[in-house]
Design a protein around this motif. Structure first.
Motif, PDB file in Angstrom:
ATOM      1  N   LYS A  89       0.855  -1.184   0.000  1.00 51.64           N
ATOM      2  CA  LYS A  89       0.000   0.000   0.000  1.00 51.64           C
ATOM      3  C   LYS A  89       0.886   1.227   0.000  1.00 51.64           C
ATOM      4  CE  LYS A  89      -4.313  -1.249   2.152  1.00 51.64           C
ATOM      5  NZ  LYS A  89      -5.236  -0.951   3.239  1.00 51.64           N
ATOM      6  N   VAL A  90       0.490   2.211  -0.772  1.00 49.74           N
ATOM      7  CA  VAL A  90       1.231   3.459  -0.836  1.00 49.74           C
ATOM      8  C   VAL A  90       0.252   4.596  -0.665  1.00 49.74           C
ATOM      9  CG1 VAL A  90       2.654   4.935  -2.285  1.00 49.74           C
ATOM     10  CG2 VAL A  90       2.918   2.457  -2.414  1.00 49.74           C
ATOM     11  N   ASN A  91       0.532   5.493   0.267  1.00 47.56           N
ATOM     12  CA  ASN A  91      -0.284   6.692   0.409  1.00 47.56           C
ATOM     13  C   ASN A  91       0.203   7.726  -0.592  1.00 47.56           C
ATOM     14  OD1 ASN A  91      -1.837   5.717   2.545  1.00 47.56           O
ATOM     15  ND2 ASN A  91      -0.253   6.236   4.015  1.00 47.56           N
ATOM     16  N   GLY A  92      -0.705   8.369  -1.268  1.00 40.50           N
ATOM     17  CA  GLY A  92      -0.318   9.361  -2.267  1.00 40.50           C
ATOM     18  C   GLY A  92      -1.258  10.556  -2.251  1.00 40.50           C
ATOM     19  N   ARG A  93      -0.850  11.570  -2.999  1.00 39.51           N
ATOM     20  CA  ARG A  93      -1.679  12.769  -3.129  1.00 39.51           C
ATOM     21  C   ARG A  93      -1.951  13.004  -4.603  1.00 39.51           C
ATOM     22  NH1 ARG A  93       2.016  17.010  -0.162  1.00 39.51           N
ATOM     23  NH2 ARG A  93       2.492  17.227  -2.351  1.00 39.51           N
ATOM     24  N   ARG A  94      -3.154  13.424  -4.908  1.00 39.20           N
ATOM     25  CA  ARG A  94      -3.486  13.840  -6.265  1.00 39.20           C
ATOM     26  C   ARG A  94      -3.152  15.312  -6.393  1.00 39.20           C
ATOM     27  NH1 ARG A  94      -5.898  10.499  -9.434  1.00 39.20           N
ATOM     28  NH2 ARG A  94      -6.767  12.124 -10.739  1.00 39.20           N
TER      29      ARG A  94
ATOM     30  N   ASP B 177      11.436   8.598  -6.881  1.00 37.00           N
ATOM     31  CA  ASP B 177      10.525   9.499  -6.168  1.00 37.00           C
ATOM     32  C   ASP B 177      10.536  10.934  -6.671  1.00 37.00           C
ATOM     33  OD1 ASP B 177      13.068  10.012  -5.184  1.00 37.00           O
ATOM     34  OD2 ASP B 177      12.376  10.311  -3.134  1.00 37.00           O
TER      35      ASP B 177
END
Length: 62
Positions: free
Chosen positions: A5-10, A32
């Motif tokens: 799982k990877v937390n990301g931002r749009r 990255d």
């Protein structure tokens, strides 16, 4: 390898570019902070779409 799982931002982000960029083209993650035009036969994940090019960097909508 297992699932991760990877937390990301749009949003829209400026990233380093390792290839000639085309506005509107899909770009793929290298690391990255770097994207490139090719997915190496599906080995790289799509970063997003190039919105603008500025001084060797690209603006990517993720």
């Amino acid at each position: 390898m297992g699932d991760a799982k990877v937390n990301g931002r749009r949003g829209t982000f400026q990233l380093d570019n390792c290839a000639a960029a085309d506005i509107g083209a899909d770009f793929f993650l290298v690391d990255d902070e770097t994207v490139t035009k090719t997915d190496v036969g599906g080995a790289r994940s799509k970063a997003g779409v190039v919105l603008d090019i500025e001084c060797g960097k690209v603006w990517i909508e993720i």
